[in-house]
Motif scaffolding. Structure first.
Motif, PDB file in Angstrom:
ATOM      1  N   TRP A 671      32.692   0.556 -62.750  1.00 15.38           N
ATOM      2  CA  TRP A 671      32.059   1.964 -63.081  1.00 15.38           C
ATOM      3  C   TRP A 671      32.721   3.328 -62.431  1.00 15.38           C
ATOM      4  N   LYS A 674      30.691   6.765 -63.486  1.00 17.51           N
ATOM      5  CA  LYS A 674      29.207   6.748 -63.441  1.00 17.51           C
ATOM      6  C   LYS A 674      28.611   7.431 -62.251  1.00 17.51           C
ATOM      7  N   ASP A 675      27.456   8.179 -61.902  1.00 16.47           N
ATOM      8  CA  ASP A 675      27.294   8.890 -60.678  1.00 16.47           C
ATOM      9  C   ASP A 675      26.796   7.698 -60.003  1.00 16.47           C
ATOM     10  N   SER A 678      23.372   5.360 -60.887  1.00 16.17           N
ATOM     11  CA  SER A 678      23.791   4.646 -61.832  1.00 16.17           C
ATOM     12  C   SER A 678      24.782   3.534 -61.462  1.00 16.17           C
ATOM     13  N   THR A 679      25.722   3.841 -60.697  1.00 14.79           N
ATOM     14  CA  THR A 679      26.751   2.839 -60.147  1.00 14.79           C
ATOM     15  C   THR A 679      25.705   1.930 -59.451  1.00 14.79           C
ATOM     16  N   ASN A 682      23.591  -0.410 -61.626  1.00 15.26           N
ATOM     17  CA  ASN A 682      24.342  -1.371 -62.181  1.00 15.26           C
ATOM     18  C   ASN A 682      24.882  -2.401 -61.368  1.00 15.26           C
TER      19      ASN A 682
END
Length: 857
Positions: A671, A674-675, A678-679, A682
């Motif tokens: 990832w 992604k910020d 979010s990372t 996830n």
């Protein structure tokens, strides 16, 4: 170098794996439905819905089915007690003939049937009960020119109309029909499952209507498609939450709630003026006016139900007092409200039915977490309170009582109990023997991606696991093992807006129904509260457990082998010619090696030793290709998505590092754009899903240690790369001078290169390191005097070298000379010819060293 013989053997193995895999899929389906009693099937939307929203099912992807001399259409059916009218099934032939079975009612109001053959209306006297499954069979016989209807033990037979000599091939649909000239939207209130088609009583189609892929269900014989219009799958009720009740208690401060599992009743105490009683099965809600008295507490939930004596008990941990509600007089036994502010917000409590006692643990109050344990006996009206030092101070744990043991799972807190210090959401399970007060930690793990639990959990004896609700994603149901730290997401994303000052929730399981309820209670300091109640069917399933996989596709290697079919036949003929020579060579006196003696399999070459490792069960394989086998020997490689596979490879390949692989590296690989939030989300979700899949292998999991991740694998599970990694750490002399170690090395290297079909830049370094090690070690073995005289071992080592370097000239020289010395001159020439082809293919030029020079060298 891969020979045609190897290709042939691989083909055979691929076909075997395909057959076993398909059998495993079918077996799993049977196990799910039989052992756990899942109520499956297709629910047809009927007159309660608009015409455009009603359900239809067409078999064989709307194509015609060959009728032949005899065709049987069988299925299980249930009729719901709603408006009875509509077409159950339509069988329409390419010759314009039709059979329509419709539903009707008899004089007693019970469901019965009407058979329409072309335009001839035939009443069927057989009646059935509402809401009970029964079996229907329609048999069309061209040979007898008859139609037979069987309903359980009832049999009805009718001849074809005189104008019909051959009924023709047919289209088959249930409910809504879009067949030209036979269109209908009249659908009876029915559920269907287990549709079968038979030719002369031989089954050739079977749609269970259990697992599905949205509007498609695959037949379990040939993966033929059944297509559904507006489906409502019964199995989906086990994979989602349905809201039953929502109460906005604006005038209530900290409503209390509890559950009577014996009578399936939920009690909600919003204040001291009334009690709300709700039946989730009938949806009946009523209020009991309170004529006097007060509950014992008015902060956090402190309410239990005594099912044996049918009494509602309010308690106060701070004042160590209770108040019992009398349903006869509609009064509480306590004469005034408690005034003390609680120190035990979000404690967990359960009712110990065997001893008529309230048991509670933990909580939070006045900026402190606690590990207080309370036991109140209603029999002798006594309170016991003590600290459980073996359990870290915490609040919001989940608990339940099994027999005489209190099980406590998770919670948030810290060692000191001080709020100002960092807190942790624990991942552990404790058992407190309520008779002896002894405490045992059953398991503990550092990995926590599931959120914070609360309230009570539900035990599943069949699975020896607990179901627990957590606050992740607004409400996620997880399943935890009673014996080890295995956690699996079941249903997530209720999407409750848990924005209140106090968010409480709990699970409830009625004794007589296969249902599971979750109640959310949101309390506000400014006053008021909200109650939301949801249900799912029991045992709950994850979404993936309801999805039917795509039909098995043919492996690319099968396609390749089909293309090379003529070559394979030629190869078989070649082997037959040389078979006698191979057998004679086996009888020759073999050079015995005192240091390296291998047990030899009785195969055609006679050069492969008996296997040391087992990669066919509880195994994760990276050598020769990525492959995973579960604890039953089933191939579950397809369960690993690209993300899950990458995480697993990262952790395995970094096993040589003391700390494992860092979170930062995993995030940057998967990832990068992604910020952080979010990372993190996830990553946590993916690792949890990966651990769920690894649970199928055995005691294997990805574990977090600080900012690093490691693969933890039990001794009864096998990973070939971890095994070779241990050898890669040893000095060369320690490997080559030990017979057992050499045997292990040769077998592991014979599996082939490291994940050869996985292409990624980050993995190339590992591949190169492993290949270099393999070639160096194999080369060193060939130099040893004790191996030089062992011709079969030399050939085996050369074959392995070709797996890593298919044009290795040294291996060619040694292999050809060994074969030649063993009298296998034809195989020596065959090996040379294959080498020349590979050499020209890779380098674009012919190999210039003649065969005679190699043999004479």
């Amino acid at each position: 170098m891969v020979s045609k013989l190897a290709l042939y053997l691989t083909l055979k193995n691929e076909m075997k794996k395909f057959t076993l895999g398909l059998m495993a899929i079918l077996l799993c389906t049977v196990v799910v439905t039989a052992e756990n009693k899942i109520d499956y099937g297709l629910k047809f939307k009927s007159y309660k819905f608009l015409s455009k929203d009603r359900t239809g099912l067409s078999l064989e992807n709307d194509e015609f089915v060959k009728l032949g001399s005899n065709l049987g259409v069988g299925f299980d059916m249930l009729i719901r007690k709603e408006t009875l009218f509509g077409s159950i099934i339509r069988i329409v032939s390419d010759k314009g003939n039709s059979i329509i079975l419709s539903i009707a009612t008899n004089e007693l109001g019970k469901p019965t049937f009407i058979l329409l053959i072309n335009n001839q209306l035939i009443p069927i006297k057989k009646s059935v009960d509402f809401n009970s499954w029964f079996n229907l069979n329609i048999i069309l016989s061209n040979s007898d020119r008859k139609i037979t209807l069987r309903c359980d033990d009832y049999i009805f037979t009718h001849s074809f109309p005189n104008s019909v000599q051959n009924f023709g091939d047919v289209k088959i649909c249930f409910g809504v029909s879009s067949i030209p000239n036979f269109i209908t939207e009249e659908v009876p209130p029915m559920n269907l499952r287990n549709i079968e088609l038979k030719h002369n009583n031989n089954l050739f189609r079977s749609w269970k209507l259990c697992k599905h892929k949205d509007i498609i269900c695959y037949d379990e014989k040939k993966q033929a498609v059944a297509k559904v219009h507006n489906p409502e799958w019964l199995i989906d009720y086990y994979t989602k939450w349905t809201k039953l009740l929502s109460l906005d208690l604006k005038n209530s401060n900290y409503p209390q709630y509890t559950f009577d599992p014996k009578n399936n009743l939920i009690y909600i105490v919003p204040d001291n003026n009334s009690i709300i009683v709700y039946n989730p099965e009938t949806k009946d809600k009523r209020a009991i006016p309170v004529r006097g008295g007060f509950p014992a507490s008015r902060s956090t939930n402190q309410l239990v139900f005594d099912s044996e004596n049918q009494r509602l008990i309010s308690y106060s941990l701070d004042e160590q007092s209770i108040s019992v509600f009398s349903f006869e007089t509609s009064t509480w036994s306590r004469k005034q409200f408690g005034t003390q502010e609680t120190h035990f917000w979000h404690h967990t409590a359960a009712y110990w039915q065997n001893r008529a006692s309230i048991v509670a643990f933990g909580g939070y109050g006045i900026y402190r977490y606690t590990n207080d344990f309370f036991l109140f006996s209603l029999q002798d009206n006594s309170w016991k309170n003590k600290k459980i030092e073996a359990i870290t101070k915490r609040y919001s744990a989940a608990s339940t009582i099994l027999n005489d043991t209190l099980f406590i799972f998770s919670g948030e807190g810290n060692e000191s109990g001080k709020q100002e210090e960092p807190s942790t959401i624990f991942n552990d399970l404790y058992a407190i023997d309520l008779k002896t007060s002894s405490v045992k930690q059953i398991w503990k793990s550092s990995l926590n991606t599931y959120g914070l639990p609360c309230g009570n959990m539900v035990y599943s004896p069949k699975e020896n696991s607990f179901y627990v609700m957590t606050n992740k994603d607004g409400g996620s149901l997880i399943k935890i093992s009673k014996s080890n730290p295995k956690i699996r997401y079941i249903i997530s994303n209720i999407n409750q807006q848990l924005e209140a000052d106090f968010n409480l929730f709990t699970l409830m399981k009625p004794q007589k129904l296969n249902k599971l309820y979750v109640l959310f209670c949101r309390d506000y300091k400014a006053g008021g509260g909200k109650i939301d109640l949801y249900e799912t069917c029991y045992p709950p399933l994850s979404k993936s457990e309801s999805i039917q996989g795509e039909p098995q596709s043919i492996s690319p290697i099968l396609i390749l082998c089909a293309i090379l079919g003529i070559g394979l036949i030629g190869m078989v003929l070649y082997l037959i010619i040389h078979y006698k020579q191979l057998q004679e060579s086996k009888k020759k006196k073999q050079t015995k090696n005192a240091e390296y003696s291998f047990e030899v399999r009785n195969d055609k070459t006679g050069i492969e030793p008996a296997p040391i490792f087992n990669r066919n069960i509880k195994a994760i394989s990276l050598l020769g290709g990525f492959n995973v086998k579960d604890k039953n020997g089933n191939d579950i490689t397809s369960h690993f998505t690209p993300v899950l596979k990458t995480i697993l490879l990262c952790t395995i390949l970094s096993s040589n590092e003391d700390l494992g692989i860092s979170t930062k590296i995993i995030d940057s690989l998967l990832w990068p754009d992604k910020d952080n939030k979010s990372t993190r989300n996830n990553r946590n979700v993916s690792i949890n899903r990966l651990n769920n899949v690894l649970e199928e292998v055995g005691d294997v999991r990805i574990q977090n240690e600080g900012r690093f991740w490691k693969l933890v694998i039990n001794d009864d599970c096998f990973c070939d790369y971890l095994a070779i990694s241990r050898l890669m750490k040893l000095p060369e002399s320690e490997i080559t001078n030990n017979q057992d170690t050499v045997a292990k090395l040769v077998e592991l290297l014979s599996y082939g290169p490291l994940v050869p079909f996985t292409q990624a830049e980050w993995i190339d370094t590992y591949k190169a390191q492993y290949s270099n090690f393999a070639l160096d070690m194999l080369g060193s073995l060939l130099e040893k005097e004790s191996i030089k005289s062992n011709l079969k071992l030399k050939m085996r080592i050369c074959e392995i070298i070709f797996l890593f370097d298919s044009i290795n000239e040294n291996a060619l020289y040694i292999k050809c000379n060994a074969l030649y010395d063993l009298g296998k001159k034809g195989l020596a020439k065959f090996s040379y010819d294959n080498f020349c082809k590979e050499y020209e293919s890779l380098l674009g030029e012919k190999y210039k060293v003649p065969f005679t020079k190699i043999i004479n060298n």
